[in-house]
Design a protein around this motif. Sequence first.
Motif, PDB file in Angstrom:
ATOM      1  N   GLY A   1       0.785  -1.190   0.000  1.00 56.23           N
ATOM      2  CA  GLY A   1       0.000   0.000   0.000  1.00 56.23           C
ATOM      3  C   GLY A   1       0.835   1.266   0.000  1.00 56.23           C
ATOM      4  O   GLY A   1       0.302   2.343   0.133  1.00 56.23           O
ATOM      5  N   GLN A   2       2.173   1.132  -0.145  1.00 53.64           N
ATOM      6  CA  GLN A   2       3.034   2.303  -0.095  1.00 53.64           C
ATOM      7  C   GLN A   2       2.825   3.233  -1.288  1.00 53.64           C
ATOM      8  O   GLN A   2       3.129   4.407  -1.208  1.00 53.64           O
ATOM      9  CB  GLN A   2       4.498   1.874  -0.017  1.00 53.64           C
ATOM     10  CG  GLN A   2       4.826   1.148   1.261  1.00 53.64           C
ATOM     11  CD  GLN A   2       6.233   0.594   1.262  1.00 53.64           C
ATOM     12  OE1 GLN A   2       6.888   0.561   0.241  1.00 53.64           O
ATOM     13  NE2 GLN A   2       6.682   0.133   2.413  1.00 53.64           N
ATOM     14  N   ASP A   3       2.328   2.709  -2.393  1.00 54.43           N
ATOM     15  CA  ASP A   3       2.091   3.527  -3.584  1.00 54.43           C
ATOM     16  C   ASP A   3       0.720   4.190  -3.550  1.00 54.43           C
ATOM     17  O   ASP A   3       0.327   4.851  -4.502  1.00 54.43           O
ATOM     18  CB  ASP A   3       2.196   2.664  -4.846  1.00 54.43           C
ATOM     19  CG  ASP A   3       3.592   2.087  -5.031  1.00 54.43           C
ATOM     20  OD1 ASP A   3       4.557   2.717  -4.558  1.00 54.43           O
ATOM     21  OD2 ASP A   3       3.712   1.017  -5.642  1.00 54.43           O
ATOM     22  N   TYR A   4      -0.010   4.004  -2.476  1.00 55.80           N
ATOM     23  CA  TYR A   4      -1.363   4.547  -2.370  1.00 55.80           C
ATOM     24  C   TYR A   4      -1.309   6.070  -2.399  1.00 55.80           C
ATOM     25  O   TYR A   4      -0.536   6.686  -1.665  1.00 55.80           O
ATOM     26  CB  TYR A   4      -2.016   4.064  -1.068  1.00 55.80           C
ATOM     27  CG  TYR A   4      -3.484   4.415  -0.964  1.00 55.80           C
ATOM     28  CD1 TYR A   4      -4.412   3.815  -1.790  1.00 55.80           C
ATOM     29  CD2 TYR A   4      -3.932   5.339  -0.032  1.00 55.80           C
ATOM     30  CE1 TYR A   4      -5.754   4.118  -1.697  1.00 55.80           C
ATOM     31  CE2 TYR A   4      -5.276   5.653   0.073  1.00 55.80           C
ATOM     32  CZ  TYR A   4      -6.179   5.035  -0.761  1.00 55.80           C
ATOM     33  OH  TYR A   4      -7.508   5.347  -0.673  1.00 55.80           O
ATOM     34  N   PRO A   5      -2.124   6.695  -3.270  1.00 61.98           N
ATOM     35  CA  PRO A   5      -2.095   8.164  -3.385  1.00 61.98           C
ATOM     36  C   PRO A   5      -2.632   8.855  -2.122  1.00 61.98           C
ATOM     37  O   PRO A   5      -3.701   8.525  -1.634  1.00 61.98           O
ATOM     38  CB  PRO A   5      -2.990   8.450  -4.590  1.00 61.98           C
ATOM     39  CG  PRO A   5      -3.823   7.229  -4.777  1.00 61.98           C
ATOM     40  CD  PRO A   5      -3.064   6.081  -4.175  1.00 61.98           C
ATOM     41  N   TYR A  10      -3.071  15.707   3.921  1.00 56.80           N
ATOM     42  CA  TYR A  10      -3.300  14.617   4.874  1.00 56.80           C
ATOM     43  C   TYR A  10      -2.111  13.674   4.886  1.00 56.80           C
ATOM     44  O   TYR A  10      -1.393  13.539   3.905  1.00 56.80           O
ATOM     45  CB  TYR A  10      -4.546  13.797   4.488  1.00 56.80           C
ATOM     46  CG  TYR A  10      -5.850  14.531   4.659  1.00 56.80           C
ATOM     47  CD1 TYR A  10      -6.510  14.533   5.874  1.00 56.80           C
ATOM     48  CD2 TYR A  10      -6.427  15.210   3.590  1.00 56.80           C
ATOM     49  CE1 TYR A  10      -7.707  15.202   6.040  1.00 56.80           C
ATOM     50  CE2 TYR A  10      -7.633  15.882   3.744  1.00 56.80           C
ATOM     51  CZ  TYR A  10      -8.266  15.873   4.969  1.00 56.80           C
ATOM     52  OH  TYR A  10      -9.451  16.530   5.131  1.00 56.80           O
ATOM     53  N   SER A  11      -1.945  12.986   5.994  1.00 51.02           N
ATOM     54  CA  SER A  11      -0.930  11.924   6.058  1.00 51.02           C
ATOM     55  C   SER A  11      -1.516  10.672   5.400  1.00 51.02           C
ATOM     56  O   SER A  11      -2.721  10.604   5.120  1.00 51.02           O
ATOM     57  CB  SER A  11      -0.574  11.621   7.510  1.00 51.02           C
ATOM     58  OG  SER A  11      -1.674  11.017   8.171  1.00 51.02           O
ATOM     59  N   LEU A  12      -0.678   9.680   5.177  1.00 51.68           N
ATOM     60  CA  LEU A  12      -1.144   8.411   4.614  1.00 51.68           C
ATOM     61  C   LEU A  12      -2.213   7.803   5.512  1.00 51.68           C
ATOM     62  O   LEU A  12      -3.262   7.356   5.043  1.00 51.68           O
ATOM     63  CB  LEU A  12       0.025   7.435   4.426  1.00 51.68           C
ATOM     64  CG  LEU A  12      -0.330   6.037   3.923  1.00 51.68           C
ATOM     65  CD1 LEU A  12      -0.982   6.099   2.549  1.00 51.68           C
ATOM     66  CD2 LEU A  12       0.903   5.155   3.882  1.00 51.68           C
ATOM     67  N   GLU A  13      -1.965   7.814   6.831  1.00 52.89           N
ATOM     68  CA  GLU A  13      -2.915   7.235   7.782  1.00 52.89           C
ATOM     69  C   GLU A  13      -4.266   7.943   7.721  1.00 52.89           C
ATOM     70  O   GLU A  13      -5.311   7.302   7.741  1.00 52.89           O
ATOM     71  CB  GLU A  13      -2.351   7.290   9.211  1.00 52.89           C
ATOM     72  CG  GLU A  13      -1.168   6.378   9.447  1.00 52.89           C
ATOM     73  CD  GLU A  13       0.157   6.926   8.908  1.00 52.89           C
ATOM     74  OE1 GLU A  13       0.250   8.155   8.635  1.00 52.89           O
ATOM     75  OE2 GLU A  13       1.093   6.133   8.728  1.00 52.89           O
ATOM     76  N   GLN A  17      -7.860   6.379   6.663  1.00 51.01           N
ATOM     77  CA  GLN A  17      -8.990   6.440   7.595  1.00 51.01           C
ATOM     78  C   GLN A  17     -10.202   7.122   6.965  1.00 51.01           C
ATOM     79  O   GLN A  17     -11.339   6.776   7.277  1.00 51.01           O
ATOM     80  CB  GLN A  17      -8.581   7.170   8.870  1.00 51.01           C
ATOM     81  CG  GLN A  17      -7.660   6.342   9.741  1.00 51.01           C
ATOM     82  CD  GLN A  17      -7.128   7.127  10.939  1.00 51.01           C
ATOM     83  OE1 GLN A  17      -7.355   8.321  11.078  1.00 51.01           O
ATOM     84  NE2 GLN A  17      -6.388   6.441  11.803  1.00 51.01           N
ATOM     85  N   ASN A  18      -9.981   8.081   6.073  1.00 53.51           N
ATOM     86  CA  ASN A  18     -11.087   8.776   5.417  1.00 53.51           C
ATOM     87  C   ASN A  18     -11.877   7.858   4.488  1.00 53.51           C
ATOM     88  O   ASN A  18     -13.071   8.053   4.308  1.00 53.51           O
ATOM     89  CB  ASN A  18     -10.577   9.990   4.633  1.00 53.51           C
ATOM     90  CG  ASN A  18     -10.156  11.126   5.533  1.00 53.51           C
ATOM     91  OD1 ASN A  18     -10.538  11.185   6.698  1.00 53.51           O
ATOM     92  ND2 ASN A  18      -9.344  12.024   5.006  1.00 53.51           N
ATOM     93  N   ASP A  19     -11.211   6.870   3.883  1.00 56.62           N
ATOM     94  CA  ASP A  19     -11.899   5.949   2.975  1.00 56.62           C
ATOM     95  C   ASP A  19     -11.179   4.600   2.964  1.00 56.62           C
ATOM     96  O   ASP A  19     -10.469   4.266   2.012  1.00 56.62           O
ATOM     97  CB  ASP A  19     -11.952   6.535   1.560  1.00 56.62           C
ATOM     98  CG  ASP A  19     -12.914   5.788   0.654  1.00 56.62           C
ATOM     99  OD1 ASP A  19     -13.414   4.713   1.045  1.00 56.62           O
ATOM    100  OD2 ASP A  19     -13.171   6.287  -0.459  1.00 56.62           O
TER     101      ASP A  19
END
Length: 90
Positions: A1-5, A10-13, A17-19
């Motif tokens: 999941g490191q490539d997740y936009p 916002y931070s990655l976390e 958490q938003n979606d």
Amino acid sequence: GQDYPINFGYSLEQTIQNDPLKFYTFVVKMLLEEHEPEKVRLLEKLMAKYKGREDHLVQKLSVRYNKSEDDEEDEGSGRDHDEQEQRHMD
């Protein structure tokens, strides 16, 4: 999941958490594309089947694919060992 936009500001976390469903879909798709690209077409069906248990699906796929990689490495090292043994005998 490191490539997740990451969402801007916002931070990655926080983005996850938003979606979380979007994140899990992304991770499952990446795993399938890497290990079983022919199954990517089943992504929506798979996500529906594991609705509410997406983390379980990710864990299940991770274990399955890591096991496959370990098996391939074992087979490879087994061949190397046989070759080394053969050379030693010559």
